[in-house]
Design a protein around this motif. Structure first.
Motif, PDB file in Angstrom:
ATOM      1  N   VAL A   1       0.769  -1.239  -0.127  1.00  0.00           N
ATOM      2  CA  VAL A   1       0.039   0.058   0.025  1.00  0.00           C
ATOM      3  C   VAL A   1       1.004   1.533  -0.032  1.00  0.00           C
ATOM      4  O   VAL A   1       0.610   2.210  -0.562  1.00  0.00           O
ATOM      5  CB  VAL A   1      -0.869   0.069   1.124  1.00  0.00           C
ATOM      6  N   GLU A   2       1.910   1.198   0.762  1.00  0.00           N
ATOM      7  CA  GLU A   2       2.765   2.696   0.941  1.00  0.00           C
ATOM      8  C   GLU A   2       3.505   2.603  -0.495  1.00  0.00           C
ATOM      9  O   GLU A   2       3.572   3.882  -1.092  1.00  0.00           O
ATOM     10  CB  GLU A   2       3.772   2.235   1.867  1.00  0.00           C
TER      11      GLU A   2
ATOM     12  N   ARG B   1       0.588   4.248  -2.660  1.00  0.00           N
ATOM     13  CA  ARG B   1       0.475   5.643  -2.452  1.00  0.00           C
ATOM     14  C   ARG B   1       1.633   6.583  -3.013  1.00  0.00           C
ATOM     15  O   ARG B   1       1.531   7.722  -3.437  1.00  0.00           O
ATOM     16  CB  ARG B   1       0.438   5.599  -1.079  1.00  0.00           C
TER      17      ARG B   1
ATOM     18  N   ARG C   1       0.142   8.055  -8.096  1.00  0.00           N
ATOM     19  CA  ARG C   1      -0.510   9.098  -7.743  1.00  0.00           C
ATOM     20  C   ARG C   1      -1.447   9.579  -8.741  1.00  0.00           C
ATOM     21  O   ARG C   1      -1.120  10.214  -9.817  1.00  0.00           O
ATOM     22  CB  ARG C   1       0.067  10.254  -7.367  1.00  0.00           C
TER      23      ARG C   1
ATOM     24  N   GLY D   1      -7.231   7.760  -6.402  1.00  0.00           N
ATOM     25  CA  GLY D   1      -6.451   6.496  -5.812  1.00  0.00           C
ATOM     26  C   GLY D   1      -6.615   6.576  -4.358  1.00  0.00           C
ATOM     27  O   GLY D   1      -6.608   5.526  -3.791  1.00  0.00           O
ATOM     28  N   GLU D   2      -6.646   7.696  -3.578  1.00  0.00           N
ATOM     29  CA  GLU D   2      -6.661   7.332  -2.205  1.00  0.00           C
ATOM     30  C   GLU D   2      -7.784   6.784  -1.686  1.00  0.00           C
ATOM     31  O   GLU D   2      -7.929   6.103  -0.733  1.00  0.00           O
ATOM     32  CB  GLU D   2      -6.253   8.753  -1.490  1.00  0.00           C
ATOM     33  N   GLU D   3      -8.799   7.265  -2.381  1.00  0.00           N
ATOM     34  CA  GLU D   3     -10.104   6.557  -2.054  1.00  0.00           C
ATOM     35  C   GLU D   3     -10.179   5.241  -2.120  1.00  0.00           C
ATOM     36  O   GLU D   3     -10.982   4.513  -1.264  1.00  0.00           O
ATOM     37  CB  GLU D   3     -11.291   7.384  -2.778  1.00  0.00           C
TER      38      GLU D   3
ATOM     39  N   LEU E   1      -7.541   3.109  -2.135  1.00  0.00           N
ATOM     40  CA  LEU E   1      -6.757   2.545  -1.195  1.00  0.00           C
ATOM     41  C   LEU E   1      -7.262   2.645   0.325  1.00  0.00           C
ATOM     42  O   LEU E   1      -7.142   1.622   1.127  1.00  0.00           O
ATOM     43  CB  LEU E   1      -5.229   3.484  -0.807  1.00  0.00           C
ATOM     44  N   ALA E   2      -8.158   3.504   0.606  1.00  0.00           N
ATOM     45  CA  ALA E   2      -8.807   3.486   1.983  1.00  0.00           C
ATOM     46  C   ALA E   2      -9.951   2.388   1.672  1.00  0.00           C
ATOM     47  O   ALA E   2     -10.241   1.846   3.088  1.00  0.00           O
ATOM     48  CB  ALA E   2      -9.723   4.881   1.962  1.00  0.00           C
TER      49      ALA E   2
ATOM     50  N   TRP F   1      -2.498  -1.300 -10.681  1.00  0.00           N
ATOM     51  CA  TRP F   1      -1.388  -0.644  -9.817  1.00  0.00           C
ATOM     52  C   TRP F   1      -0.453  -1.674  -9.655  1.00  0.00           C
ATOM     53  O   TRP F   1       0.806  -1.323  -9.449  1.00  0.00           O
ATOM     54  CB  TRP F   1      -2.280  -0.452  -8.399  1.00  0.00           C
TER      55      TRP F   1
END
Length: 244
Positions: free
Chosen positions: A111-112, A115, A119, A123-125, A127-128, A211
């Motif tokens: 995951v890191e 992140r 980018r 994308g952040e949504e 991963l959450a 990804w």
């Protein structure tokens, strides 16, 4: 001896009806050896042929298995969807405790790295949404059209179990429900008994697929592969449907 090609992790040649596989990187050697332990136990539980490798050489690592018949089908039919649904029901019913004793464990998602290296808007949504997904089922882990074989209108085998792990059953439904022809996908869903929750999680796994392509492109210095992966990430994020 016939060169069959290479995947991300191994190369393969065909010799006398046997497929010989070698790791492309040292860390893949234990993964190939693990398949020689898990697949003889798993294969009799499944309704389609799968590779059952054995160790041919320990140093360097070489494993071999009998050639699984068939080719990537030019057309995926409803009958094939029912076959794959039955296959996945059998695979996902395999006893997890026994698989763990044979060395199969969960897979840790990078995951890191996602992140830091992928980018993109939205994308952040995604991963959450990875938090809290179940890991309670023996899964193939990389089920796509290139790993499903057929001939004369029927499926003849499923290959490439290098990513087998204890994870979310929905990961094995991701491609079939989101990229396969509707008649194939609908037949599989009916046979398997896909629920709304499974279907929603399958979308998450489908969106996450490219990804890994980005990270692999970065690892091997293939800028074209990285670009293709990023395009796939952006395209699939557009399919996200918010929870209601």
């Amino acid at each position: 001896m016939t060169y069959l090609g290479e995947g991300w992790d191994s190369t393969a040649v065909l010799a006398g009806g046997w497929v010989r596989r070698r790791p492309r990187r040292p860390e893949i050697g234990p993964q190939l050896v693990r398949e020689t332990v898990i697949m003889p136990w798993l294969a009799p539980r499944l309704p389609l042929p799968v590779p059952v490798p054995e160790v041919l050489s320990s140093s360097p690592v070489v494993v071999r298995h009998r050639l699984v018949p068939g080719e990537q089908p030019p057309e995926l039919t409803a009958a094939m969807g029912r076959q794959l649904g039955e296959f996945l029901l059998a695979l996902h019913a395999a006893p997890v405790e026994e698989a763990v004793r044979l060395g199969v464990g969960p897979r840790t998602l990078p995951v890191e790295r996602f992140r830091a290296e992928v980018r993109v808007p939205g994308g952040e949504e995604l991963l959450a949404r990875l938090g809290g997904l179940p890991a309670d089922t023996l899964v193939h882990g990389d089920l796509g059209p290139e790993h499903v074989l057929g001939r004369d209108g029927v499926l003849t085998g499923v290959i490439d179990f290098g990513d087998v792990h204890i994870g979310d059953a929905a990961i094995d439904l991701a491609w079939a429900l989101n990229s396969a022809p509707p008649e194939f996908a609908d037949a599989l869903a009916e046979t398997y008994g896909v629920t709304d929750a499974l279907r929603e999680r399958a979308v998450i796994w489908h969106q996450l697929g490219p990804w890994h392509e980005v990270l692999h492109g970065n690892d091997v210095g293939d800028r074209d592969l990285t670009k293709i992966g990023l395009a796939g990430v952006q395209s699939r994020l557009q399919t996200w449907v918010p929870r209601t």
